[in-house]
Scaffold this active site. Structure first.
Site, PDB file in Angstrom:
ATOM      1  N   CYS A   1      47.282  29.292  31.213  1.00  0.00           N
ATOM      2  CA  CYS A   1      47.062  29.169  32.658  1.00  0.00           C
ATOM      3  C   CYS A   1      48.272  29.601  33.483  1.00  0.00           C
ATOM      4  O   CYS A   1      48.136  29.831  34.688  1.00  0.00           O
ATOM      5  CB  CYS A   1      46.739  27.713  33.032  1.00  0.00           C
ATOM      6  SG  CYS A   1      45.373  26.980  32.132  1.00  0.00           S
ATOM      7  N   ALA A   2      49.437  29.657  32.873  1.00  0.00           N
ATOM      8  CA  ALA A   2      50.661  29.907  33.632  1.00  0.00           C
ATOM      9  C   ALA A   2      50.708  31.336  34.158  1.00  0.00           C
ATOM     10  O   ALA A   2      50.240  32.271  33.513  1.00  0.00           O
ATOM     11  CB  ALA A   2      51.882  29.642  32.757  1.00  0.00           C
ATOM     12  N   ALA A   3      51.289  31.492  35.350  1.00  0.00           N
ATOM     13  CA  ALA A   3      51.395  32.826  35.949  1.00  0.00           C
ATOM     14  C   ALA A   3      52.364  32.792  37.115  1.00  0.00           C
ATOM     15  O   ALA A   3      52.676  31.729  37.660  1.00  0.00           O
ATOM     16  CB  ALA A   3      50.034  33.322  36.432  1.00  0.00           C
ATOM     17  N   ARG A   4      52.822  33.965  37.499  1.00  0.00           N
ATOM     18  CA  ARG A   4      53.524  34.117  38.773  1.00  0.00           C
ATOM     19  C   ARG A   4      52.450  34.321  39.833  1.00  0.00           C
ATOM     20  O   ARG A   4      51.708  35.300  39.793  1.00  0.00           O
ATOM     21  CB  ARG A   4      54.472  35.314  38.734  1.00  0.00           C
ATOM     22  CG  ARG A   4      55.334  35.472  39.989  1.00  0.00           C
ATOM     23  CD  ARG A   4      56.243  36.687  39.876  1.00  0.00           C
ATOM     24  NE  ARG A   4      57.310  36.660  40.872  1.00  0.00           N
ATOM     25  CZ  ARG A   4      57.281  37.318  42.031  1.00  0.00           C
ATOM     26  NH1 ARG A   4      56.223  38.053  42.347  1.00  0.00           N
ATOM     27  NH2 ARG A   4      58.294  37.243  42.867  1.00  0.00           N
TER      28      ARG A   4
ATOM     29  N   SER B   1      42.061  35.821  37.287  1.00  0.00           N
ATOM     30  CA  SER B   1      41.860  35.645  38.725  1.00  0.00           C
ATOM     31  C   SER B   1      40.739  36.543  39.212  1.00  0.00           C
ATOM     32  O   SER B   1      40.550  37.651  38.702  1.00  0.00           O
ATOM     33  CB  SER B   1      43.141  35.991  39.486  1.00  0.00           C
ATOM     34  OG  SER B   1      42.900  36.061  40.889  1.00  0.00           O
TER      35      SER B   1
ATOM     36  N   TYR C   1      49.534  41.059  42.400  1.00  0.00           N
ATOM     37  CA  TYR C   1      49.097  39.961  41.544  1.00  0.00           C
ATOM     38  C   TYR C   1      47.820  40.342  40.800  1.00  0.00           C
ATOM     39  O   TYR C   1      47.716  40.174  39.577  1.00  0.00           O
ATOM     40  CB  TYR C   1      48.872  38.709  42.387  1.00  0.00           C
ATOM     41  CG  TYR C   1      48.267  37.548  41.633  1.00  0.00           C
ATOM     42  CD1 TYR C   1      48.988  36.875  40.649  1.00  0.00           C
ATOM     43  CD2 TYR C   1      46.972  37.124  41.898  1.00  0.00           C
ATOM     44  CE1 TYR C   1      48.430  35.814  39.960  1.00  0.00           C
ATOM     45  CE2 TYR C   1      46.407  36.056  41.223  1.00  0.00           C
ATOM     46  CZ  TYR C   1      47.143  35.404  40.248  1.00  0.00           C
ATOM     47  OH  TYR C   1      46.577  34.353  39.569  1.00  0.00           O
TER      48      TYR C   1
ATOM     49  N   LYS D   1      47.200  40.874  36.678  1.00  0.00           N
ATOM     50  CA  LYS D   1      46.194  40.132  35.915  1.00  0.00           C
ATOM     51  C   LYS D   1      45.229  41.085  35.208  1.00  0.00           C
ATOM     52  O   LYS D   1      44.825  40.846  34.061  1.00  0.00           O
ATOM     53  CB  LYS D   1      45.427  39.192  36.847  1.00  0.00           C
ATOM     54  CG  LYS D   1      46.191  37.929  37.226  1.00  0.00           C
ATOM     55  CD  LYS D   1      46.338  37.001  36.038  1.00  0.00           C
ATOM     56  CE  LYS D   1      46.781  35.607  36.449  1.00  0.00           C
ATOM     57  NZ  LYS D   1      46.833  34.667  35.317  1.00  0.00           N
TER      58      LYS D   1
END
Length: 286
Positions: free
Chosen positions: A40-43, A86, A112, A116
């Site tokens: 789940c982690a992301a910038r 996303s 972003y 993704k």
């Protein structure tokens, strides 16, 4: 990262802190004996990005960091990799009544979304080469405890009783997803046999206008949202003059998703309605 450790311990899980999330991260201590990884982690949500090249920074975390984890997961014998991506992979907006579908051709527009989409492409290649199952979940705007950004701003403005010039924004349609509904889909995707190597879109199953959303936020706070019927064309004009086109798209435009594939293939129904999700959010924040 003691906060991460504390949160994990509170849920009865073991926490493993990593100093960075990039191509050099060592995930080995966390992957031994693991059957499924949920990433789940992301910038994300960098409102005032000071990076010289934001896309480079997004790629460092969201592409390189993701693929590093997936590569080490495959090497460790992980059976399934669940990637929370996303809806921005699909694009930035839709025409009313023409929602995005899970199998549409990706068309990301911002840094972003591009990062993704590139992560998804790299994961598919890795899954094909390694045999590790891949599940991609693309949520729309997620709201729940700790929500930030524009959604948090709307909560605060309605709670303060401030007049908002969005009363005429009644023809757009936005899909939202309560955090609890997203978590439920992730839970199902961990072991559902039909989820392997699929892409799923997720929402609460009800698309609403910006004006309706604000009214419902007010109802969840036991107050009436004060909405002024300013014409949408004038709001769009003001946004262009002020260089706030992206903000205008999120408030005035539409972004709908079709979740029939998620419902039918996974046998999933959203546990919370929009009203129930908003009520839980407000109760948590108060």
């Amino acid at each position: 990262r003691p906060v991460f450790r504390t949160q994990a311990a509170a849920q009865g899980a073991d926490g493993v802190a990593v100093p960075t999330l990039d191509a050099a991260t060592d995930w080995a201590p966390a992957l031994a004996g693991v059957d499924v990884v949920v990433h789940c982690a992301a910038r994300a949500h960098v409102m005032r990005d000071e990076a010289v090249d934001p896309l480079i920074e997004y790629r460092r975390v969201n592409v390189d960091g993701t693929l590093r984890l997936a590569q080490q997961a495959a090497a460790a014998g992980v059976r399934r990799f669940v990637f929370v991506s996303s809806i921005k992979v699909n694009g930035e907006g839709t025409q009313p009544g023409r929602p995005y579908a899970a199998d549409d051709v990706p068309a990301p527009e911002d840094a972003y979304g591009i990062s993704k989409a590139e992560a998804e492409a790299g994961l598919r290649q890795l899954a094909q080469q390694s045999g590790m199952e891949l599940v991609i979940i693309r949520p729309v705007l997620v709201y729940g405890p700790g929500v930030k950004g524009n959604f948090q701003t709307m909560l605060r403005l309605v709670a303060r009783g401030l007049p908002l010039p969005l009363g005429a924004v009644v023809d757009n349609r936005r899909s939202l997803v309560a955090l609890a509904n997203l978590v439920d889909v992730i839970r199902i995707c961990v072991d559902h046999s039909q989820a392997a190597n699929q892409v799923f879109l997720v929402s609460d199953g009800e698309d609403i206008s910006t004006a309706d959303l604000l009214r419902r936020i007010g109802q969840s706070q036991d107050r009436q949202a004060r909405l002024l019927p300013v014409p949408v064309w004038s709001l769009n004009l003001a946004a262009r003059i002020l260089g706030k086109g992206a903000v205008a798209q999120r408030l005035l435009g539409s972004l709908q998703v079709d979740i029939r594939k998620t419902r039918e293939l996974l046998g999933w129904t959203p546990a919370l309605t929009v009203d129930e999700g908003l009520k839980k959010l407000v109760e948590h924040e108060s």
